[in-house]
Design a protein around this motif. Structure first.
Motif, PDB file in Angstrom:
ATOM      1  N   LEU A 191       0.829  -1.207   0.000  1.00  0.00           N
ATOM      2  CA  LEU A 191       0.000   0.000   0.000  1.00  0.00           C
ATOM      3  C   LEU A 191       0.859   1.251   0.000  1.00  0.00           C
ATOM      4  O   LEU A 191       0.571   2.226  -0.706  1.00  0.00           O
ATOM      5  CB  LEU A 191      -0.923  -0.006   1.221  1.00  0.00           C
ATOM      6  N   THR A 192       1.928   1.234   0.790  1.00  0.00           N
ATOM      7  CA  THR A 192       2.832   2.389   0.843  1.00  0.00           C
ATOM      8  C   THR A 192       3.469   2.631  -0.513  1.00  0.00           C
ATOM      9  O   THR A 192       3.554   3.767  -0.988  1.00  0.00           O
ATOM     10  CB  THR A 192       3.917   2.159   1.908  1.00  0.00           C
ATOM     11  N   SER A 193       3.929   1.539  -1.141  1.00  0.00           N
ATOM     12  CA  SER A 193       4.558   1.660  -2.461  1.00  0.00           C
ATOM     13  C   SER A 193       3.565   2.182  -3.501  1.00  0.00           C
ATOM     14  O   SER A 193       3.905   3.048  -4.320  1.00  0.00           O
ATOM     15  CB  SER A 193       5.101   0.294  -2.883  1.00  0.00           C
ATOM     16  N   ALA A 194       2.322   1.647  -3.440  1.00  0.00           N
ATOM     17  CA  ALA A 194       1.303   2.094  -4.396  1.00  0.00           C
ATOM     18  C   ALA A 194       0.943   3.559  -4.167  1.00  0.00           C
ATOM     19  O   ALA A 194       0.770   4.330  -5.122  1.00  0.00           O
ATOM     20  CB  ALA A 194       0.061   1.213  -4.281  1.00  0.00           C
ATOM     21  N   ALA A 195       0.818   3.949  -2.884  1.00  0.00           N
ATOM     22  CA  ALA A 195       0.502   5.345  -2.569  1.00  0.00           C
ATOM     23  C   ALA A 195       1.613   6.269  -3.052  1.00  0.00           C
ATOM     24  O   ALA A 195       1.356   7.364  -3.569  1.00  0.00           O
ATOM     25  CB  ALA A 195       0.292   5.506  -1.064  1.00  0.00           C
ATOM     26  N   GLN A 196       2.875   5.814  -2.892  1.00  0.00           N
ATOM     27  CA  GLN A 196       4.002   6.608  -3.376  1.00  0.00           C
ATOM     28  C   GLN A 196       3.953   6.733  -4.892  1.00  0.00           C
ATOM     29  O   GLN A 196       4.223   7.805  -5.456  1.00  0.00           O
ATOM     30  CB  GLN A 196       5.315   5.947  -2.939  1.00  0.00           C
ATOM     31  N   LYS A 205      -1.387   2.613 -10.654  1.00  0.00           N
ATOM     32  CA  LYS A 205      -0.820   1.750  -9.614  1.00  0.00           C
ATOM     33  C   LYS A 205      -1.934   1.117  -8.796  1.00  0.00           C
ATOM     34  O   LYS A 205      -2.865   1.795  -8.357  1.00  0.00           O
ATOM     35  CB  LYS A 205       0.082   2.584  -8.694  1.00  0.00           C
ATOM     36  N   ARG A 206      -1.853  -0.212  -8.590  1.00  0.00           N
ATOM     37  CA  ARG A 206      -2.852  -0.937  -7.796  1.00  0.00           C
ATOM     38  C   ARG A 206      -2.126  -1.904  -6.868  1.00  0.00           C
ATOM     39  O   ARG A 206      -0.945  -2.213  -7.056  1.00  0.00           O
ATOM     40  CB  ARG A 206      -3.814  -1.730  -8.695  1.00  0.00           C
ATOM     41  N   VAL A 207      -2.852  -2.379  -5.859  1.00  0.00           N
ATOM     42  CA  VAL A 207      -2.294  -3.367  -4.934  1.00  0.00           C
ATOM     43  C   VAL A 207      -3.057  -4.679  -5.079  1.00  0.00           C
ATOM     44  O   VAL A 207      -4.245  -4.691  -5.404  1.00  0.00           O
ATOM     45  CB  VAL A 207      -2.367  -2.876  -3.464  1.00  0.00           C
ATOM     46  N   LYS A 208      -2.347  -5.774  -4.818  1.00  0.00           N
ATOM     47  CA  LYS A 208      -2.961  -7.101  -4.896  1.00  0.00           C
ATOM     48  C   LYS A 208      -3.782  -7.345  -3.645  1.00  0.00           C
ATOM     49  O   LYS A 208      -3.339  -7.092  -2.530  1.00  0.00           O
ATOM     50  CB  LYS A 208      -1.880  -8.170  -5.036  1.00  0.00           C
ATOM     51  N   MET A 225     -10.172   3.978  -4.713  1.00  0.00           N
ATOM     52  CA  MET A 225      -9.746   5.378  -4.716  1.00  0.00           C
ATOM     53  C   MET A 225      -8.847   5.670  -5.907  1.00  0.00           C
ATOM     54  O   MET A 225      -8.997   6.703  -6.590  1.00  0.00           O
ATOM     55  CB  MET A 225      -9.003   5.686  -3.413  1.00  0.00           C
ATOM     56  N   ALA A 226      -7.896   4.741  -6.154  1.00  0.00           N
ATOM     57  CA  ALA A 226      -6.992   4.937  -7.290  1.00  0.00           C
ATOM     58  C   ALA A 226      -7.767   4.951  -8.600  1.00  0.00           C
ATOM     59  O   ALA A 226      -7.469   5.747  -9.509  1.00  0.00           O
ATOM     60  CB  ALA A 226      -5.935   3.836  -7.297  1.00  0.00           C
ATOM     61  N   GLN A 227      -8.772   4.050  -8.712  1.00  0.00           N
ATOM     62  CA  GLN A 227      -9.594   4.018  -9.919  1.00  0.00           C
ATOM     63  C   GLN A 227     -10.361   5.321 -10.082  1.00  0.00           C
ATOM     64  O   GLN A 227     -10.470   5.866 -11.181  1.00  0.00           O
ATOM     65  CB  GLN A 227     -10.565   2.829  -9.847  1.00  0.00           C
ATOM     66  N   THR A 228     -10.898   5.829  -8.969  1.00  0.00           N
ATOM     67  CA  THR A 228     -11.627   7.100  -9.020  1.00  0.00           C
ATOM     68  C   THR A 228     -10.709   8.237  -9.432  1.00  0.00           C
ATOM     69  O   THR A 228     -11.084   9.096 -10.249  1.00  0.00           O
ATOM     70  CB  THR A 228     -12.248   7.396  -7.643  1.00  0.00           C
ATOM     71  N   LEU A 229      -9.486   8.251  -8.859  1.00  0.00           N
ATOM     72  CA  LEU A 229      -8.527   9.296  -9.229  1.00  0.00           C
ATOM     73  C   LEU A 229      -8.164   9.209 -10.706  1.00  0.00           C
ATOM     74  O   LEU A 229      -8.062  10.242 -11.385  1.00  0.00           O
ATOM     75  CB  LEU A 229      -7.259   9.171  -8.371  1.00  0.00           C
ATOM     76  N   GLU A 230      -7.990   7.966 -11.173  1.00  0.00           N
ATOM     77  CA  GLU A 230      -7.659   7.796 -12.586  1.00  0.00           C
ATOM     78  C   GLU A 230      -8.809   8.273 -13.475  1.00  0.00           C
ATOM     79  O   GLU A 230      -8.592   8.945 -14.497  1.00  0.00           O
ATOM     80  CB  GLU A 230      -7.336   6.330 -12.873  1.00  0.00           C
ATOM     81  N   THR A 231     -10.033   7.922 -13.056  1.00  0.00           N
ATOM     82  CA  THR A 231     -11.203   8.368 -13.822  1.00  0.00           C
ATOM     83  C   THR A 231     -11.327   9.882 -13.796  1.00  0.00           C
ATOM     84  O   THR A 231     -11.581  10.514 -14.838  1.00  0.00           O
ATOM     85  CB  THR A 231     -12.480   7.735 -13.240  1.00  0.00           C
ATOM     86  N   GLN A 232     -11.122  10.475 -12.603  1.00  0.00           N
ATOM     87  CA  GLN A 232     -11.207  11.923 -12.484  1.00  0.00           C
ATOM     88  C   GLN A 232     -10.136  12.613 -13.325  1.00  0.00           C
ATOM     89  O   GLN A 232     -10.392  13.641 -13.962  1.00  0.00           O
ATOM     90  CB  GLN A 232     -11.064  12.340 -11.009  1.00  0.00           C
ATOM     91  N   GLU A 233      -8.944  12.017 -13.330  1.00  0.00           N
ATOM     92  CA  GLU A 233      -7.874  12.601 -14.138  1.00  0.00           C
ATOM     93  C   GLU A 233      -8.197  12.511 -15.624  1.00  0.00           C
ATOM     94  O   GLU A 233      -7.958  13.451 -16.392  1.00  0.00           O
ATOM     95  CB  GLU A 233      -6.558  11.891 -13.834  1.00  0.00           C
ATOM     96  N   SER A 234      -8.781  11.348 -15.998  1.00  0.00           N
ATOM     97  CA  SER A 234      -9.185  11.200 -17.394  1.00  0.00           C
ATOM     98  C   SER A 234     -10.270  12.219 -17.757  1.00  0.00           C
ATOM     99  O   SER A 234     -10.228  12.836 -18.827  1.00  0.00           O
ATOM    100  CB  SER A 234      -9.689   9.775 -17.631  1.00  0.00           C
ATOM    101  N   LEU A 235     -11.233  12.383 -16.815  1.00  0.00           N
ATOM    102  CA  LEU A 235     -12.293  13.366 -17.060  1.00  0.00           C
ATOM    103  C   LEU A 235     -11.740  14.785 -17.095  1.00  0.00           C
ATOM    104  O   LEU A 235     -12.206  15.632 -17.872  1.00  0.00           O
ATOM    105  CB  LEU A 235     -13.364  13.240 -15.968  1.00  0.00           C
ATOM    106  N   ARG A 236     -10.741  15.035 -16.244  1.00  0.00           N
ATOM    107  CA  ARG A 236     -10.138  16.375 -16.240  1.00  0.00           C
ATOM    108  C   ARG A 236      -9.477  16.683 -17.581  1.00  0.00           C
ATOM    109  O   ARG A 236      -9.608  17.776 -18.123  1.00  0.00           O
ATOM    110  CB  ARG A 236      -9.108  16.473 -15.113  1.00  0.00           C
TER     111      ARG A 236
END
Length: 455
Positions: A191-196, A205-208, A225-236
């Motif tokens: 999780l730390t690595s993915a958050a970084q 970045k995702r975690v197993k 959350m990562a999926q939402t951020l990716e979607t939001q970034e795509s929408l942005r």
């Protein structure tokens, strides 16, 4: 300073292990102590029995009968006691060794085998017990408590078992603590690595996820959350492109017409000025859409709630849409209890209903229908806007309330986002059910903590 969470977990588990083993050690000591106290009590009882038996023998024979007290000495030996019997003058009348020497070789062998005591290796001192008969001293009994081999074997085995426990179970506990602490902190490291990675801009970045514990749920939430951020970034990015495109088109048209007027190629007629005016209107609509979203996001602080009769309210909005629906050949139905009231901001509530009706109008073809229904239950008030239009594809359903998400060309994709923000500002929520090709149902719910039923 211990900075590694894995090391902290390991130390914690090892501490618990050491405490458990220490507790086992003290428990063993208490058990051995109680066992020895029990044996001492047994020995004391045997001493009293031997004393009473010797006094009874003296009373019977009025003297110390060596043959009889030799048997008593053998009995004492079998009970774990080495004895010396003295008369009133202090002379040894009988002792254990003398009693054994009087036995036949076969009996001696059997007695020594049965007694199971290490007589010659015991260096304890004798304990004196006076012997009395009718208040007069008749001699004394000196007793040495012998330690049986079985007791020594029991203590030796308990010590061996304790050492085996310390090394075997301790080693197993250490290994399990090591493995458990590693398995516990491994997903946290992931999780730390993915958050970084996400903080560095890698939104893919995702975690197993493995298991079904709190950490796996945390990992699942992180991935969402990562999926939402990716979607939001795509929408942005789409928003930037859409806004640039939407702004570029009217600006380019306006610039071309103005340059043509400046060069004298296009006359500054009323029609040309009307065209410029329409293009400025397009720009104004784009900016107003973005401004509406900002106001909707800030609406919880700006709401002006007041009691609203829903039937009259919906009827007023319906009348404004009547001609639009009639021109398209769509039938509308409004169903609401006469006395149902809601405590809400009328402007914001109007914005919610108008947006939903506008979407229903766009989605429904000629011959279709749109139904608006308001009702209540034990939890709150519901407002439904249903149509039998083209519906929403399943792949679009999770994103229709996202900012700048567009299912088709045209617009900025802010309408339903604004509706969602306004509904949540009233403490409620909005849901949608849709089947592609058959229509959609949007349901706005507001709980009673923010709604009052005045009927």
């Amino acid at each position: 300073m211990l900075k590694s969470l894995w090391l902290k977990f390991l130390i914690l588990l090892l501490s618990v292990m050491l405490i458990s083993l220490t507790a086992a050690f003290f428990l063993r000591e208490l058990m051995i102590k109680d066992y020895r106290q029990y044996l001492e009590g047994e020995m004391e009882d045997r001493v009293y029995w031997i004393t009473a038996n010797l006094e009874g023998t003296f009373e019977k024979y009025s003297k110390w009968n060596k043959d009889v007290i030799a048997e008593d000495a053998i009995r004492a030996l079998l009970m774990g006691l080495e004895i010396q019997i003295r008369d009133v003058n202090g002379t040894v009348v009988m002792d254990t060794e003398k009693a054994i020497s009087q036995l036949t070789p076969l009996m001696k062998k059997r007695v020594m085998a049965i007694s199971d005591f290490k007589q010659l290796e015991n260096n304890d001192t004798f304990h004196l017990y006076p012997l009395f008969l009718s208040g007069d001293e008749i001699g004394s009994l000196e007793i040495k408590f012998l330690r049986p081999e079985k007791e020594e074997v029991f203590i030796e085995r308990s010590n061996r078992f304790l050492l085996i426990s310390l090394f075997t179970l301790g080693g197993v506990a250490f290994l399990l603590s090591f493995l458990f602490s590693r398995s516990l902190t491994k997903p946290l490291k992931s999780l730390t690595s993915a958050a970084q990675g996400i903080s560095d801009g890698n939104l893919k970045k995702r975690v197993k996820i493995s298991g079904n514990d709190e950490i796996s749920k945390l990992s699942e939430t992180f991935n969402m959350m990562a999926q939402t951020l990716e979607t939001q970034e795509s929408l942005r990015k789409k928003l930037t492109s859409n806004i640039a495109h939407e702004l570029r088109t009217p600006l380019s048209a306006m610039r071309g017409e103005i340059e043509g007027m400046m060069d004298g190629l296009i006359p500054a007629t009323k029609d040309q000025l009307q065209s410029l005016y329409e293009e400025t209107g397009r720009l104004k609509n784009i900016l107003e859409g973005i401004e509406e979203l900002s106001q909707a996001e800030a609406s919880p602080l700006l709401l002006n709630r007041q009691p609203i009769k829903l039937k009259l309210f919906l009827k007023d909005i319906g009348e404004r849409f009547t001609k639009l629906f009639q021109d398209k050949g769509i039938v509308t139905y409004f169903n609401c209890d006469d006395e149902l009231k809601i405590d809400a901001d009328p402007d914001r509530l109007s914005q919610i209903v108008i947006n939903l009706l506008s979407n229903a109008l766009k989605a429904t073809e000629k011959g279709g229908s749109v139904r608006v229904r308001a009702y209540k239950d034990k939890t709150g008030v519901f407002l439904e806007v249903a149509d039998n239009g083209r519906g929403i594809e399943e792949k679009d359903l999770p994103f229709i309330f996202e900012r700048f998400y567009r299912r088709e060309e045209g617009g900025l994709g802010l309408g339903l986002t604004i509706v969602k923000e306004l509904v949540e500002a009233h403490g409620g929520k909005i849901e949608v059910k849709s089947e592609y090709g058959k229509g959609s149902v949007f349901t706005v719910f507001t709980p009673y903590r923010n709604i009052h039923n005045f009927s």
